[in-house]
Scaffold this active site. Structure first.
Site, PDB file in Angstrom:
ATOM      1  N   ARG A  42      -2.691  21.746 -15.187  1.00  0.00           N
ATOM      2  CA  ARG A  42      -1.718  20.688 -15.526  1.00  0.00           C
ATOM      3  C   ARG A  42      -1.916  20.214 -16.964  1.00  0.00           C
ATOM      4  O   ARG A  42      -0.968  19.777 -17.619  1.00  0.00           O
ATOM      5  CB  ARG A  42      -1.819  19.524 -14.528  1.00  0.00           C
ATOM      6  CG  ARG A  42      -0.668  18.536 -14.683  1.00  0.00           C
ATOM      7  CD  ARG A  42      -0.483  17.640 -13.478  1.00  0.00           C
ATOM      8  NE  ARG A  42       0.640  16.754 -13.705  1.00  0.00           N
ATOM      9  CZ  ARG A  42       1.244  16.031 -12.791  1.00  0.00           C
ATOM     10  NH1 ARG A  42       0.822  16.063 -11.544  1.00  0.00           N
ATOM     11  NH2 ARG A  42       2.272  15.251 -13.079  1.00  0.00           N
TER      12      ARG A  42
ATOM     13  N   LYS B  36       3.195  11.680 -11.245  1.00  0.00           N
ATOM     14  CA  LYS B  36       2.479  10.776 -12.153  1.00  0.00           C
ATOM     15  C   LYS B  36       3.299   9.496 -12.273  1.00  0.00           C
ATOM     16  O   LYS B  36       4.461   9.543 -12.681  1.00  0.00           O
ATOM     17  CB  LYS B  36       2.313  11.399 -13.543  1.00  0.00           C
ATOM     18  CG  LYS B  36       1.091  12.285 -13.665  1.00  0.00           C
ATOM     19  CD  LYS B  36       0.826  12.636 -15.115  1.00  0.00           C
ATOM     20  CE  LYS B  36      -0.358  13.577 -15.241  1.00  0.00           C
ATOM     21  NZ  LYS B  36      -0.573  14.045 -16.622  1.00  0.00           N
TER      22      LYS B  36
ATOM     23  N   HIS C  17       0.924  17.492 -27.389  1.00  0.00           N
ATOM     24  CA  HIS C  17       0.829  16.064 -27.083  1.00  0.00           C
ATOM     25  C   HIS C  17      -0.359  15.363 -27.755  1.00  0.00           C
ATOM     26  O   HIS C  17      -0.296  14.153 -27.943  1.00  0.00           O
ATOM     27  CB  HIS C  17       0.768  15.839 -25.564  1.00  0.00           C
ATOM     28  CG  HIS C  17       2.129  15.933 -24.908  1.00  0.00           C
ATOM     29  ND1 HIS C  17       2.890  17.072 -24.944  1.00  0.00           N
ATOM     30  CD2 HIS C  17       2.862  15.025 -24.210  1.00  0.00           C
ATOM     31  CE1 HIS C  17       4.025  16.866 -24.294  1.00  0.00           C
ATOM     32  NE2 HIS C  17       4.036  15.625 -23.846  1.00  0.00           N
TER      33      HIS C  17
ATOM     34  N   GLU D  82      10.300  18.773 -24.684  1.00  0.00           N
ATOM     35  CA  GLU D  82       9.519  19.158 -23.494  1.00  0.00           C
ATOM     36  C   GLU D  82       9.992  20.512 -22.949  1.00  0.00           C
ATOM     37  O   GLU D  82       9.206  21.300 -22.431  1.00  0.00           O
ATOM     38  CB  GLU D  82       9.620  18.093 -22.396  1.00  0.00           C
ATOM     39  CG  GLU D  82       9.050  16.715 -22.765  1.00  0.00           C
ATOM     40  CD  GLU D  82       7.514  16.661 -22.828  1.00  0.00           C
ATOM     41  OE1 GLU D  82       6.844  17.671 -22.545  1.00  0.00           O
ATOM     42  OE2 GLU D  82       6.995  15.583 -23.194  1.00  0.00           O
TER      43      GLU D  82
ATOM     44  N   ARG E  32       0.825  -1.234   0.000  1.00  0.00           N
ATOM     45  CA  ARG E  32       0.000   0.000   0.000  1.00  0.00           C
ATOM     46  C   ARG E  32       0.852   1.276   0.000  1.00  0.00           C
ATOM     47  O   ARG E  32       0.392   2.344   0.396  1.00  0.00           O
ATOM     48  CB  ARG E  32      -0.957   0.040   1.191  1.00  0.00           C
ATOM     49  CG  ARG E  32      -1.954  -1.088   1.202  1.00  0.00           C
ATOM     50  CD  ARG E  32      -3.070  -0.819   2.182  1.00  0.00           C
ATOM     51  NE  ARG E  32      -3.998  -1.927   2.208  1.00  0.00           N
ATOM     52  CZ  ARG E  32      -3.855  -2.997   2.969  1.00  0.00           C
ATOM     53  NH1 ARG E  32      -2.817  -3.108   3.781  1.00  0.00           N
ATOM     54  NH2 ARG E  32      -4.741  -3.967   2.934  1.00  0.00           N
TER      55      ARG E  32
ATOM     56  N   HIS F  35       1.298  12.438 -29.362  1.00  0.00           N
ATOM     57  CA  HIS F  35       1.044  11.060 -28.920  1.00  0.00           C
ATOM     58  C   HIS F  35       0.528  10.211 -30.064  1.00  0.00           C
ATOM     59  O   HIS F  35       0.925   9.053 -30.219  1.00  0.00           O
ATOM     60  CB  HIS F  35      -0.034  11.045 -27.816  1.00  0.00           C
ATOM     61  CG  HIS F  35       0.531  11.164 -26.445  1.00  0.00           C
ATOM     62  ND1 HIS F  35      -0.193  11.696 -25.391  1.00  0.00           N
ATOM     63  CD2 HIS F  35       1.726  10.800 -25.937  1.00  0.00           C
ATOM     64  CE1 HIS F  35       0.558  11.674 -24.308  1.00  0.00           C
ATOM     65  NE2 HIS F  35       1.718  11.140 -24.606  1.00  0.00           N
TER      66      HIS F  35
ATOM     67  N   HIS G  73       9.796  10.131 -27.807  1.00  0.00           N
ATOM     68  CA  HIS G  73       8.652  10.913 -27.339  1.00  0.00           C
ATOM     69  C   HIS G  73       8.832  12.407 -27.634  1.00  0.00           C
ATOM     70  O   HIS G  73       7.950  13.057 -28.198  1.00  0.00           O
ATOM     71  CB  HIS G  73       8.458  10.671 -25.834  1.00  0.00           C
ATOM     72  CG  HIS G  73       7.363  11.487 -25.237  1.00  0.00           C
ATOM     73  ND1 HIS G  73       6.031  11.246 -25.503  1.00  0.00           N
ATOM     74  CD2 HIS G  73       7.387  12.557 -24.410  1.00  0.00           C
ATOM     75  CE1 HIS G  73       5.284  12.125 -24.860  1.00  0.00           C
ATOM     76  NE2 HIS G  73       6.082  12.942 -24.190  1.00  0.00           N
TER      77      HIS G  73
ATOM     78  N   LYS H 158       7.576  23.360 -14.293  1.00  0.00           N
ATOM     79  CA  LYS H 158       6.795  22.139 -14.016  1.00  0.00           C
ATOM     80  C   LYS H 158       6.308  22.148 -12.560  1.00  0.00           C
ATOM     81  O   LYS H 158       5.172  21.784 -12.260  1.00  0.00           O
ATOM     82  CB  LYS H 158       7.671  20.903 -14.306  1.00  0.00           C
ATOM     83  CG  LYS H 158       7.023  19.592 -13.906  1.00  0.00           C
ATOM     84  CD  LYS H 158       6.346  18.872 -15.036  1.00  0.00           C
ATOM     85  CE  LYS H 158       5.388  17.814 -14.547  1.00  0.00           C
ATOM     86  NZ  LYS H 158       5.462  16.534 -15.199  1.00  0.00           N
TER      87      LYS H 158
ATOM     88  N   GLU I 249      -4.410  17.207 -11.998  1.00  0.00           N
ATOM     89  CA  GLU I 249      -4.931  17.576 -13.316  1.00  0.00           C
ATOM     90  C   GLU I 249      -6.454  17.710 -13.316  1.00  0.00           C
ATOM     91  O   GLU I 249      -7.133  17.203 -14.201  1.00  0.00           O
ATOM     92  CB  GLU I 249      -4.469  16.529 -14.350  1.00  0.00           C
ATOM     93  CG  GLU I 249      -4.370  17.091 -15.751  1.00  0.00           C
ATOM     94  CD  GLU I 249      -3.632  16.187 -16.740  1.00  0.00           C
ATOM     95  OE1 GLU I 249      -2.559  15.652 -16.400  1.00  0.00           O
ATOM     96  OE2 GLU I 249      -4.148  16.052 -17.851  1.00  0.00           O
TER      97      GLU I 249
ATOM     98  N   ASN J  11       0.181  19.395 -21.743  1.00  0.00           N
ATOM     99  CA  ASN J  11      -0.086  18.534 -22.904  1.00  0.00           C
ATOM    100  C   ASN J  11       0.007  19.289 -24.231  1.00  0.00           C
ATOM    101  O   ASN J  11      -0.373  18.748 -25.269  1.00  0.00           O
ATOM    102  CB  ASN J  11      -1.476  17.882 -22.786  1.00  0.00           C
ATOM    103  CG  ASN J  11      -1.517  16.901 -21.641  1.00  0.00           C
ATOM    104  OD1 ASN J  11      -0.473  16.372 -21.242  1.00  0.00           O
ATOM    105  ND2 ASN J  11      -2.692  16.663 -21.088  1.00  0.00           N
TER     106      ASN J  11
HETATM  107  N1  GLY Z   1       4.018  15.068 -18.220  1.00  0.00           N
HETATM  108  C1  GLY Z   1       2.815  15.761 -17.976  1.00  0.00           C
HETATM  109  C2  GLY Z   1       2.442  15.841 -16.551  1.00  0.00           C
HETATM  110  O1  GLY Z   1       3.236  15.529 -15.693  1.00  0.00           O
HETATM  111  O2  GLY Z   1       1.337  16.199 -16.247  1.00  0.00           O
END
Ligand code: GLY
Length: 362
Positions: A243, A144, A250, A186, A122, A254, A266, A228, A238, A247
């Site tokens: 957040r 993330k 993206h 990025e 957990r 993507h 990427h 960031k 998000e 994107n």
């Molecule tokens: N790479 C996008 C984010 O961390 O939200």
């Protein structure tokens, strides 16, 4: 040279990002984790595993036991099978909730290790030690974590914050040049969405950036981490729209990545996606032609691709439908209102995207 950023979560101090030129400060910071009776598992991939030769002897003195879990490098390993192997590895070595995982590598290592840390017993602590440019300025920050599932990217995951992000800039010197430059996708995106002055700085300093000049790298990585950090502090899960601005480039990036079967990196696909997003921002009257061309020029200066051969517009547009299904049947397309200022636009149509692909898909 040394920088520290203090990242908050829920308005409370959560973890630090340390930017250094070697691992010396890591050893002293690790002492403060009081690990003398604890086990550490370094999780790494076959490309980066050689770096454990330097780390293990230094960490051994600070904890009870160090083990190394290495898996084959590449996106193909970012799945639940690797997570299961890591669970088995930890169970066999009696890892308990007070022990620690250390993710040493790029985005795949960080995302997979973070997800394992979030679910094993957990949740156990983990440290991000990103070694690629892309992971240093993006994936290691903001919690993330996750893996791909049946071909769907990042389909299974969790928000789970690291206990520390330790960036050793010197690791960039051993990165293949193409992978290093892909991280610029990025970084330039950070300038597009948040900071026009930073974008100009990137443009002015591109030769030094490409030559891996250390003071230049230090400023660049710190500024990108700050951007960031501010985004994820404000909108950690998000849910507020902020957040989602990350994107930019993206949606189509993507889709292109998927259509070329992940044969392009990427950041390279994000660069092509940024070109399309700049073209759409111009077509919708948000930015001038000069600004669009300036944005594309900076991507080119970083040797990033701005077009691609061998994939059809239909397949790219079809691949964006997955994004749409996942978000109330609307694509949250990120546009620029001006250079350095991004916004969500839910009215961008398949036709708009199709037009932007003209001259981009060769
Ligand atoms: N790479 C996008 C984010 O961390 O939200």
């Amino acid at each position: 040279m040394a920088s520290t950023l203090h990242v908050n979560y829920d308005n409370k101090p959560c973890y630090d990002i340390l930017i250094e030129n070697d691992y010396e400060r890591f050893y002293s910071v690790l002492k403060d984790f009081n690990l003398s009776e604890r086990k550490i598992c370094i999780v790494t991939d076959s490309n980066v595993a050689f770096k454990t030769e330097e780390l293990v002897p230094n960490i051994e003195n600070l904890c009870k036991e160090v083990s190394v879990f290495t898996f084959p490098a590449g996106e193909a390993s970012k799945n639940l099978d690797t997570v299961y192997e890591l669970y088995d590895f930890l169970i066999k070595r009696n890892f308990d909730r007070n022990d620690l995982l250390l993710a040493l590598g790029g985005g795949v290592v960080g995302d997979m290790t973070g997800f394992t840390a979030s679910t094993y017993l957990r949740g156990i602590k983990f440290i991000q030690m990103p070694t690629s440019l892309l992971s240093q300025v993006d994936s290691s920050i903001g919690g993330k974590t996750g893996v791909d599932y049946k071909g769907y990217k990042n389909m299974v995951g969790a928000f789970y914050q690291p206990s520390l992000v330790y960036i050793n800039l010197s690791t960039l010197k051993t990165l293949p040049k193409r992978e290093y430059l892909s991280g610029m996708g990025e970084i330039i995106k950070h300038g597009f969405i948040k900071d026009r002055a930073y974008l100009d700085w990137l443009n002015d300093n591109m030769d030094k950036i490409k030559a891996l000049d250390l003071p230049t790298l230090e400023y660049m990585i710190k500024r990108s981490c700050e951007i960031k950090q501010a985004v994820v502090e404000y909108d950690p899960k998000e849910t507020l729209g902020e957040r989602a601005l990350l994107n930019f480039g993206h949606t189509l990036g993507h889709a292109i990545e998927k259509c070329c079967n992940f044969t392009n990196l990427h950041g390279e696909c994000v660069s092509i996606g940024c070109v399309c997003a700049l073209k759409i921002s111009y077509a919708k009257g948000y930015i001038s032609k000069e600004d669009m061309e300036y944005g594309i020029l900076i991507l080119k200066k970083a040797n990033l691709p701005t077009d691609i051969k061998g994939i059809s517009a239909d397949s790219v547009l079809n691949a964006t439908k997955h994004d749409k299904k996942m978000d109330s049947n609307k694509i949250k397309f990120i546009i620029l209102k001006s250079l350095g200022d991004a916004a969500i636009d839910t009215e961008i149509t398949i036709d708009d995207m199709n037009e932007s692909l003209e001259g981009v898909l060769l």
